[in-house]
Design a protein around this motif. Structure first.
Motif, short mmCIF file in Angstrom:
data_model
loop_
_atom_site.label_atom_id
_atom_site.label_comp_id
_atom_site.label_asym_id
_atom_site.label_seq_id
_atom_site.Cartn_x
_atom_site.Cartn_y
_atom_site.Cartn_z
N ALA A 115 38.02 17.24 2.55
CA ALA A 115 38.84 16.07 2.24
C ALA A 115 39.19 15.31 3.51
CB ALA A 115 40.10 16.50 1.50
N TYR A 116 39.54 16.03 4.56
CA TYR A 116 39.90 15.41 5.84
C TYR A 116 38.71 14.64 6.43
CZ TYR A 116 41.27 15.19 10.79
OH TYR A 116 41.55 14.77 12.06
N TRP B 248 44.06 19.71 10.38
CA TRP B 248 43.97 19.09 9.05
C TRP B 248 45.01 19.67 8.10
CZ3 TRP B 248 42.83 22.17 4.91
CH2 TRP B 248 41.96 23.23 5.04
N LYS B 249 45.36 20.94 8.27
CA LYS B 249 46.42 21.52 7.42
C LYS B 249 47.76 20.90 7.76
CE LYS B 249 44.29 25.91 6.20
NZ LYS B 249 44.35 27.37 6.29
N GLU C 226 41.10 23.26 12.01
CA GLU C 226 41.71 23.74 10.77
C GLU C 226 43.23 23.58 10.80
OE1 GLU C 226 41.59 27.51 7.73
OE2 GLU C 226 41.07 27.86 9.81
N GLY D 155 48.34 17.66 6.14
CA GLY D 155 48.56 17.69 4.70
C GLY D 155 47.31 17.62 3.84
N TYR D 156 46.14 17.76 4.45
CA TYR D 156 44.91 17.73 3.66
C TYR D 156 44.70 19.08 2.97
CZ TYR D 156 43.70 13.29 5.78
OH TYR D 156 43.70 11.98 6.16
N LYS D 157 44.10 19.03 1.79
CA LYS D 157 43.88 20.27 1.04
C LYS D 157 42.65 21.02 1.51
CE LYS D 157 41.33 18.12 -2.74
NZ LYS D 157 41.16 17.98 -4.15
N SER D 158 41.76 20.34 2.24
CA SER D 158 40.54 20.99 2.73
C SER D 158 39.98 20.23 3.92
CB SER D 158 39.48 21.05 1.63
OG SER D 158 39.01 19.74 1.34
#
Length: 60
Positions: free
Chosen positions: A47-48, A37-38, A34, A41-44
């Motif tokens: 998405a990643y 991926w944050k 988590e 810059g991924y929103k979720s």
């Protein structure tokens, strides 16, 4: 007359339009993933993971 149930509508839409994949990771890895991926810059997480799969499939 029955009241519109937005949750049921969304769930039915999702069942019709998407397949579901469940994965397991070792205990503690969820938080590490988590954070990663944050930071990327991924929103979720979804998405990643979708982006990783797409890139991997295009490279072959």
């Amino acid at each position: 007359m029955e009241k519109f149930n937005a949750t049921k509508y969304k769930n039915d839409f999702t069942k019709e339009k998407y397949d579901r994949l469940n994965i397991q990771v070792p205990k503690g890895q969820k938080a590490v993933i988590e954070k990663h991926w944050k930071n990327r810059g991924y929103k979720s997480l979804n998405a990643y993971v979708n982006e990783l799969i797409k890139k991997d499939m295009e490279s072959n």
